[in-house]
Design a protein around this motif. Structure first.
Motif, PDB file in Angstrom:
ATOM      1  N   UNK A  73       0.819  -1.211   0.000  1.00  0.00           N
ATOM      2  CA  UNK A  73       0.000   0.000   0.000  1.00  0.00           C
ATOM      3  C   UNK A  73       0.855   1.265   0.000  1.00  0.00           C
ATOM      4  N   UNK A  74       1.986   1.204   0.684  1.00  0.00           N
ATOM      5  CA  UNK A  74       2.907   2.347   0.687  1.00  0.00           C
ATOM      6  C   UNK A  74       3.368   2.637  -0.747  1.00  0.00           C
ATOM      7  N   UNK A  75       3.670   1.599  -1.492  1.00  0.00           N
ATOM      8  CA  UNK A  75       4.085   1.757  -2.890  1.00  0.00           C
ATOM      9  C   UNK A  75       2.971   2.336  -3.760  1.00  0.00           C
ATOM     10  N   UNK A  76       1.719   2.172  -3.326  1.00  0.00           N
ATOM     11  CA  UNK A  76       0.568   2.701  -4.066  1.00  0.00           C
ATOM     12  C   UNK A  76       0.194   4.117  -3.610  1.00  0.00           C
ATOM     13  N   UNK A  77       0.947   4.655  -2.645  1.00  0.00           N
ATOM     14  CA  UNK A  77       0.708   6.028  -2.199  1.00  0.00           C
ATOM     15  C   UNK A  77      -0.147   6.174  -0.950  1.00  0.00           C
ATOM     16  N   UNK A  78      -0.382   5.076  -0.220  1.00  0.00           N
ATOM     17  CA  UNK A  78      -1.172   5.135   1.008  1.00  0.00           C
ATOM     18  C   UNK A  78      -0.282   5.430   2.216  1.00  0.00           C
ATOM     19  N   UNK A  79      -0.879   6.022   3.241  1.00  0.00           N
ATOM     20  CA  UNK A  79      -0.200   6.311   4.505  1.00  0.00           C
ATOM     21  C   UNK A  79      -0.474   5.142   5.444  1.00  0.00           C
ATOM     22  N   UNK A  80       0.450   4.199   5.523  1.00  0.00           N
ATOM     23  CA  UNK A  80       0.242   2.965   6.279  1.00  0.00           C
ATOM     24  C   UNK A  80       1.377   2.706   7.262  1.00  0.00           C
ATOM     25  N   UNK A  81       1.007   2.060   8.366  1.00  0.00           N
ATOM     26  CA  UNK A  81       1.945   1.698   9.434  1.00  0.00           C
ATOM     27  C   UNK A  81       1.692   0.244   9.795  1.00  0.00           C
ATOM     28  N   UNK A  82       2.738  -0.518  10.003  1.00  0.00           N
ATOM     29  CA  UNK A  82       2.614  -1.926  10.372  1.00  0.00           C
ATOM     30  C   UNK A  82       2.631  -2.078  11.890  1.00  0.00           C
ATOM     31  N   UNK A  83       1.670  -2.851  12.442  1.00  0.00           N
ATOM     32  CA  UNK A  83       1.682  -3.159  13.871  1.00  0.00           C
ATOM     33  C   UNK A  83       2.635  -4.333  14.096  1.00  0.00           C
ATOM     34  N   UNK A  84       3.724  -4.079  14.786  1.00  0.00           N
ATOM     35  CA  UNK A  84       4.733  -5.108  15.035  1.00  0.00           C
ATOM     36  C   UNK A  84       4.186  -6.218  15.927  1.00  0.00           C
ATOM     37  N   UNK A  85       4.497  -7.457  15.566  1.00  0.00           N
ATOM     38  CA  UNK A  85       4.111  -8.607  16.370  1.00  0.00           C
ATOM     39  C   UNK A  85       2.697  -9.088  16.139  1.00  0.00           C
ATOM     40  N   UNK A  86       1.895  -8.329  15.405  1.00  0.00           N
ATOM     41  CA  UNK A  86       0.532  -8.734  15.080  1.00  0.00           C
ATOM     42  C   UNK A  86      -0.330  -9.013  16.298  1.00  0.00           C
ATOM     43  N   UNK A  87      -1.409  -9.751  16.057  1.00  0.00           N
ATOM     44  CA  UNK A  87      -2.362 -10.055  17.120  1.00  0.00           C
ATOM     45  C   UNK A  87      -1.755 -10.933  18.209  1.00  0.00           C
ATOM     46  N   UNK A  88      -0.655 -11.617  17.903  1.00  0.00           N
ATOM     47  CA  UNK A  88       0.031 -12.422  18.919  1.00  0.00           C
ATOM     48  C   UNK A  88       0.616 -11.513  20.009  1.00  0.00           C
ATOM     49  N   UNK A  89       0.872 -10.253  19.691  1.00  0.00           N
ATOM     50  CA  UNK A  89       1.433  -9.306  20.653  1.00  0.00           C
ATOM     51  C   UNK A  89       0.372  -8.376  21.241  1.00  0.00           C
ATOM     52  N   UNK A  90      -0.832  -8.458  20.728  1.00  0.00           N
ATOM     53  CA  UNK A  90      -1.919  -7.555  21.127  1.00  0.00           C
ATOM     54  C   UNK A  90      -2.695  -8.155  22.286  1.00  0.00           C
ATOM     55  N   UNK A  91      -2.808  -7.411  23.386  1.00  0.00           N
ATOM     56  CA  UNK A  91      -3.514  -7.899  24.567  1.00  0.00           C
ATOM     57  C   UNK A  91      -4.732  -7.060  24.911  1.00  0.00           C
TER      58      UNK A  91
END
Length: 96
Positions: A73-91
């Motif tokens: 999406x970044x290559x397509x011109x979107x403003x995107x951020x990746x959540x590190x560790x995904x849902x495995x890190x989300x509590x």
């Protein structure tokens, strides 16, 4: 590629535009409240549902697929951020 920690998403998800790129059976187990579900495999065909002027946080199970989605999406011109560790890190809160 911009990244955000799962801990920060846990406390700010109401203020963020989250896109979950996991498969439907994974999302059925619970997703971040308010997240938009667009599986990685169809992101190319559904990216027009996203606004290039809106920042998004990309989420998957462990951070791999969401980092692919973020790069794409970044290559397509979107403003995107990746959540590190995904849902495995989300509590934080989830919804089904």
């Amino acid at each position: 590629m911009k990244t955000i920690q799962a801990k920060e998403v846990e406390t700010r998800y109401n203020d963020l535009n989250v896109v979950d790129v996991r498969e439907a059976e994974e999302v059925a187990e619970g997703k971040i409240p308010g997240a938009t579900h667009i599986p990685l495999g169809v992101l190319e065909y559904r990216m027009n549902e996203l606004d290039k002027n809106t920042p998004y946080v990309m989420v998957c199970r462990s951070g791999g697929r969401s980092s692919q989605a973020t790069r794409f999406l970044q290559d397509q011109g979107y403003d995107v951020t990746n959540m590190e560790g995904g849902m495995m890190s989300y509590n934080g809160d989830t919804e089904k």
